[in-house]
Design a protein around this motif. Structure first.
Motif, mmCIF file in Angstrom:
data_model
loop_
_atom_site.group_PDB
_atom_site.id
_atom_site.type_symbol
_atom_site.label_atom_id
_atom_site.label_comp_id
_atom_site.label_asym_id
_atom_site.label_seq_id
_atom_site.Cartn_x
_atom_site.Cartn_y
_atom_site.Cartn_z
ATOM 1 N N HIS A 16 95.172 -64.324 47.436
ATOM 2 C CA HIS A 16 94.274 -65.460 47.217
ATOM 3 C C HIS A 16 92.851 -65.143 47.669
ATOM 4 N N SER A 17 92.717 -64.602 48.875
ATOM 5 C CA SER A 17 91.381 -64.339 49.410
ATOM 6 C C SER A 17 90.673 -63.247 48.612
ATOM 7 N N VAL A 18 91.419 -62.244 48.176
ATOM 8 C CA VAL A 18 90.820 -61.185 47.373
ATOM 9 C C VAL A 18 90.325 -61.738 46.044
ATOM 10 N N ALA A 19 91.089 -62.642 45.409
ATOM 11 C CA ALA A 19 90.686 -63.247 44.141
ATOM 12 C C ALA A 19 89.395 -64.047 44.301
ATOM 13 N N VAL A 20 89.287 -64.795 45.408
ATOM 14 C CA VAL A 20 88.078 -65.584 45.669
ATOM 15 C C VAL A 20 86.885 -64.667 45.875
ATOM 16 N N GLN A 21 87.064 -63.644 46.696
ATOM 17 C CA GLN A 21 85.962 -62.730 46.973
ATOM 18 C C GLN A 21 85.537 -61.993 45.707
ATOM 19 N N ASN A 22 86.497 -61.695 44.861
ATOM 20 C CA ASN A 22 86.191 -61.017 43.607
ATOM 21 C C ASN A 22 85.302 -61.880 42.711
ATOM 22 N N ILE A 23 85.556 -63.183 42.698
ATOM 23 C CA ILE A 23 84.715 -64.109 41.936
ATOM 24 C C ILE A 23 83.303 -64.152 42.515
ATOM 25 N N LEU A 24 83.191 -64.152 43.830
ATOM 26 C CA LEU A 24 81.875 -64.189 44.464
ATOM 27 C C LEU A 24 81.045 -62.978 44.062
ATOM 28 N N VAL A 25 81.673 -61.814 44.023
ATOM 29 C CA VAL A 25 80.969 -60.604 43.601
ATOM 30 C C VAL A 25 80.525 -60.736 42.147
ATOM 31 N N ALA A 26 81.407 -61.278 41.280
ATOM 32 C CA ALA A 26 81.074 -61.440 39.868
ATOM 33 C C ALA A 26 79.911 -62.404 39.682
ATOM 34 N N VAL A 27 79.870 -63.447 40.505
ATOM 35 C CA VAL A 27 78.782 -64.429 40.414
ATOM 36 C C VAL A 27 77.441 -63.778 40.748
ATOM 37 N N VAL A 28 77.446 -62.896 41.733
ATOM 38 C CA VAL A 28 76.214 -62.197 42.090
ATOM 39 C C VAL A 28 75.802 -61.217 40.998
ATOM 40 N N ALA A 29 76.788 -60.565 40.393
ATOM 41 C CA ALA A 29 76.498 -59.496 39.434
ATOM 42 C C ALA A 29 76.098 -60.014 38.056
ATOM 43 N N LEU A 30 76.685 -61.135 37.605
ATOM 44 C CA LEU A 30 76.501 -61.607 36.236
ATOM 45 C C LEU A 30 75.047 -61.843 35.843
ATOM 46 N N PRO A 31 74.213 -62.481 36.680
ATOM 47 C CA PRO A 31 72.821 -62.718 36.260
ATOM 48 C C PRO A 31 72.052 -61.447 35.933
ATOM 49 N N GLY A 32 72.489 -60.319 36.489
ATOM 50 C CA GLY A 32 71.791 -59.069 36.224
ATOM 51 C C GLY A 32 71.715 -58.733 34.747
ATOM 52 N N TYR A 33 72.757 -59.074 33.993
ATOM 53 C CA TYR A 33 72.760 -58.806 32.557
ATOM 54 C C TYR A 33 71.640 -59.576 31.859
#
Length: 456
Positions: A262-279
């Motif tokens: 569960h915690s890994v899935a949440v943290q993975n989303i947080l990383v994706a949220v930071v990365a997505l605007p870069g595109y």
């Protein structure tokens, strides 16, 4: 009728989702197949699609120039559907056999994924009305990679929160996550069948300029520096990028105190949220800054962050918040940097007749690097004498090499596609190559051969 952006972009979304979802699936499979899912098996599952992608990029890049973008995109879409079905339904009487079935199915899926790269890029660029429009179209198509990555994270989060970690539920999780990747391909396959070939490609075929008649020696002679630039930077960068992306969940599992699914899935989303605007920041600046500058600034920031991670790893790994910020920033500047630039640059650095082939070769070089990063990452970080610290320093060194090649081999081309196409034909004429014997006329205003020599 589906518009052209979705026609090409949804296939790329499909590809990105299929490549990224294995990130969390790796952790799910570790929980489900504890004994069988060794570090080597994890590397095999993660790498299979990348190896398939290398072959797909080479094969369909070449075929795209020979037989057209449209026909080949129908073929890749069909392979995506077949590979997705095999991946989601992988099963044998033994757990180890099921994992090997999964590896083979991921390889087939990867073959279709790889084909999408040169075909989506070439067809998107050839529908453009101007160089600026070309860069914008190609970058927006590529931005759906970020949406695919983010969607994979969201669905993974939903699955791990909706189901308990029982063997049956874990089995459902990874199969459903893989099955979802089939849907975009199913949606667009009909529209690809009924779509028209790009006008730019049809014009080149009408002039009888295509890969059936163009020698590889000619391409290498005049475009070797461009090939070194696009293929070399993509190879080095993807070692870093895919090692990060495919193992984000595994990396997060060793950071901080909590390492549940569960915690890994949440943290993975947080990383994706930071990365997505870069595109999308890259899409905004793709013409304002230029592709080369975007490449250089993004890689430079990544280099600095990896050095920080390597030097202060002992302190950083105890703080999940601090690590997520730094790690997310490397992905943000990858997207607002070399990840976007390596995809866009081959569409402007090669003429229509060899665009798909050279883009496919460059992308295949990238996926070869991705396979190295994917297969090697687990081995590197589990080596006591190397570990995460050594891995971060290695990533920094690869970023430095990428910067050096970019400076000397990459250029922005702000001319219309027809300019480079005419120069390409002029070069063929000037050398008296056999491929030029079928041309009926000489260009009215041929550009000097030095143009290609200087830019290549």
């Amino acid at each position: 009728m589906v518009n052209k952006f979705l026609l090409r972009g949804l296939g790329f979304f499909n590809d990105a989702y299929d490549l990224q979802v294995v990130n969390v699936v790796n952790v799910i499979l570790q929980h489900r197949y504890k004994k069988e899912y060794t570090a080597d098996m994890k590397s095999n599952v993660s790498t299979a699609a990348l190896i398939g992608a290398v072959l797909g990029q080479l094969v369909f890049g070449f075929l795209g120039d020979m037989y057209g973008r449209k026909n080949c995109m129908v073929a890749t879409c069909t392979i995506l559907i077949l590979g997705g079905i095999l991946t989601a339904s992988a099963h044998t009487p033994t757990d180890e056999g099921t994992l090997w079935f999964l590896i083979i199915a991921r390889g087939i899926l990867g073959f279709g994924i790889g084909g999408e790269y040169p075909l989506a890029a070439s067809s998107s660029s050839e529908d453009a009305t101007s160089p600026a429009d070309r860069n914008r179209r190609v970058s927006l198509t590529f931005s759906l990679q970020g949406v695919g990555f983010f969607t994979a994270g969201i669905l993974s989060l939903i699955m791990v929160y909706a189901l308990d970690e029982t063997p049956t539920n874990l089995e459902i999780m990874w199969r459903v996550l893989f099955a979802f990747g089939i849907l975009p391909a199913l949606f667009i396959v009909y529209y690809r069948i009924t779509a028209e070939e790009t006008a730019v490609y049809k014009n080149m075929m009408a002039d009888d300029v295509h890969m059936k008649k163009i020698r590889w020696s000619f391409i290498i002679k005049h475009y070797w520096r461009s090939i070194l630039g696009t293929a070399g930077t993509w190879f080095l960068f993807d070692i870093v990028y895919y090692a990060q992306n495919l193992f984000t969940a595994s990396i997060l599992a060793v950071v901080g105190q909590k390492s549940t699914l569960h915690s890994v899935a949440v943290q993975n989303i947080l990383v994706a949220v930071v990365a997505l605007p870069g595109y999308y920041i890259a899409c905004y600046f793709i013409n304002r800054m230029g592709r080369k500058k975007i490449m250089l600034q993004g890689t430079t920031v990544m280099l600095i962050i990896f050095l920080v991670l390597g030097i202060w790893w002992a302190e950083i790994k105890t703080s999940s918040a601090g690590f997520i910020i730094l790690f997310g920033l490397t992905l943000f500047f990858a997207n607002f940097g070399p990840n976007m630039a390596t995809f866009v640059l081959p569409t402007e650095m090669y003429p229509t007749a060899i665009r798909s082939t050279c883009h496919g070769f460059s992308a295949a070089s990238g996926k070869a690097g991705a396979a190295i990063g994917s297969y090697g990452f687990s081995l590197w970080v589990n080596n006591e004498s190397f570990g995460y610290r050594g891995t971060w320093f290695t990533f920094a060194g690869l970023c430095l090499l990428t910067i050096i090649i970019t400076i000397f081999c990459i250029f922005d081309n702000n001319d219309e596609a027809s300019v480079m196409d005419n120069q390409f034909k002029t070069l063929l004429d000037s050398e008296g190559d056999e491929v030029r014997k079928s041309f009926a006329s000489v260009m009215e205003t041929p550009a000097p051969a030095e143009y290609i020599e200087n830019k290549a």
